[in-house]
Scaffold this motif. Structure first.
Motif, PDB file in Angstrom:
ATOM      1  N   TYR A   1     -20.862 -15.098  14.519  1.00 17.77           N
ATOM      2  CA  TYR A   1     -19.783 -16.037  14.227  1.00 17.77           C
ATOM      3  C   TYR A   1     -18.479 -15.299  13.952  1.00 17.77           C
ATOM      4  CZ  TYR A   1     -23.383 -19.621  13.933  1.00 17.77           C
ATOM      5  OH  TYR A   1     -24.412 -20.480  14.228  1.00 17.77           O
TER       6      TYR A   1
ATOM      7  N   ALA B   1     -21.600 -26.836  10.061  1.00 15.87           N
ATOM      8  CA  ALA B   1     -20.312 -27.542  10.001  1.00 15.87           C
ATOM      9  C   ALA B   1     -20.432 -29.011  10.353  1.00 15.87           C
ATOM     10  CB  ALA B   1     -19.307 -26.869  10.933  1.00 15.87           C
TER      11      ALA B   1
ATOM     12  N   MET C   1     -14.243 -25.603  11.942  1.00 14.03           N
ATOM     13  CA  MET C   1     -14.161 -24.246  11.417  1.00 14.03           C
ATOM     14  C   MET C   1     -14.680 -24.188   9.985  1.00 14.03           C
ATOM     15  SD  MET C   1      -9.986 -23.982  11.028  1.00 14.03           S
ATOM     16  CE  MET C   1     -10.035 -22.272  10.521  1.00 14.03           C
TER      17      MET C   1
ATOM     18  N   THR D   1     -21.603 -30.285  13.486  1.00 12.78           N
ATOM     19  CA  THR D   1     -21.223 -30.557  14.876  1.00 12.78           C
ATOM     20  C   THR D   1     -22.043 -31.695  15.483  1.00 12.78           C
ATOM     21  OG1 THR D   1     -22.688 -28.734  15.478  1.00 12.78           O
ATOM     22  CG2 THR D   1     -20.348 -28.257  15.399  1.00 12.78           C
TER      23      THR D   1
ATOM     24  N   HIS E   1     -12.967 -28.168  17.403  1.00  9.07           N
ATOM     25  CA  HIS E   1     -13.581 -27.017  16.735  1.00  9.07           C
ATOM     26  C   HIS E   1     -13.690 -27.296  15.251  1.00  9.07           C
ATOM     27  CE1 HIS E   1     -14.748 -23.039  15.553  1.00  9.07           C
ATOM     28  NE2 HIS E   1     -13.666 -22.882  14.816  1.00  9.07           N
TER      29      HIS E   1
ATOM     30  N   ARG F   1     -15.001 -15.816  16.082  1.00 12.02           N
ATOM     31  CA  ARG F   1     -13.723 -16.106  15.424  1.00 12.02           C
ATOM     32  C   ARG F   1     -12.656 -15.089  15.825  1.00 12.02           C
ATOM     33  NH1 ARG F   1     -14.657 -14.622   9.879  1.00 12.02           N
ATOM     34  NH2 ARG F   1     -14.200 -12.572  10.775  1.00 12.02           N
TER      35      ARG F   1
ATOM     36  N   GLY G   1     -18.866 -25.535  16.921  1.00 11.57           N
ATOM     37  CA  GLY G   1     -18.929 -25.002  15.573  1.00 11.57           C
ATOM     38  C   GLY G   1     -20.359 -24.707  15.181  1.00 11.57           C
TER      39      GLY G   1
END
Length: 209
Positions: free
Chosen positions: A178, A38, A157, A40, A155, A182, A34
């Protein structure tokens, strides 16, 4: 899809338990995929901490330590979103130095980082011996759908609005990358665990109805 609120601690504990159950004949190879916005790296660190507390060897490997040399990744310019998506991460090096050694029949000798992305030179990091019951957690962007061998994939998102809001202004040029990821990879269908992380401090676990 349905999203249910969950704490970061609970996510980390669940991920750690799944990794422990997977490891054995070789270390569990976990992807936390990610955007940096986010959370990660934070989730990877939290899961590694849970494993350490349980007496399980865990190594967090940020994918940012495996970027290609600047002369290669910036060949199309410093702010080219297609290059960011296609050329920045050194997939071969990550496979050679991390995923293959930690995989079936591997040596267990994992390199935590290869290249300093800021100084653009080798980190000279020492190899780490990861036991078969250990866990290697790789965090970073665009890790799924690229042929990398992971045993567990998470993941994180984010909506376009959340990503745009949280991304630093000097990285706004990466937004189209990104979007491509996606649309072309659909990582939420590649991952074993999907988390909505519009607000990384208040994630939600996504399940399919």
């Amino acid at each position: 899809m349905k999203a249910s609120p969950v704490t970061v601690a609970a996510l980390a504990a669940d991920l750690a338990e799944r990794a422990r159950a997977t490891a054995g004949t070789h270390p569990a190879r976990v992807a936390v995929d990610g955007a940096p916005t986010a959370g990660t790296a934070e989730l990877a660190e939290a899961a590694a901490g849970v494993l350490h507390d349980a007496g399980v060897f865990a190594l967090h490997v940020p994918a940012g330590g495996f970027l290609r040399a600047a002369s290669l990744r910036l060949e199309r310019g410093r702010t080219n979103p297609d290059a960011y998506y296609e050329d920045w991460l050194d997939l071969r090096a990550l496979t050679r130095e991390v995923l293959t050694p930690a995989g079936p029949g591997g040596t267990g000798r994992v390199l935590p980082s290869l290249r300093d992305p800021v100084l653009d030179r080798a980190t000279r990091a020492a190899y780490t011996e990861v036991p078969p019951h250990g866990v290697v957690i790789v965090s970073g962007v665009f890790l799924l759908g690229a042929g990398l061998d992971f045993d567990i994939a998470v993941h994180l998102m984010q909506s376009d609005a959340a990503l745009t809001r949280r991304l630093p202004a000097d990285l706004a040029w990466t937004l189209p990358a990104y979007g491509r990821y996606r649309d072309e990879v659909m990582p939420e269908y590649q991952a074993d665990i999907v988390v909505r992380a519009d607000d990384p401090a208040h994630p939600a676990l996504v399940t399919t109805l």
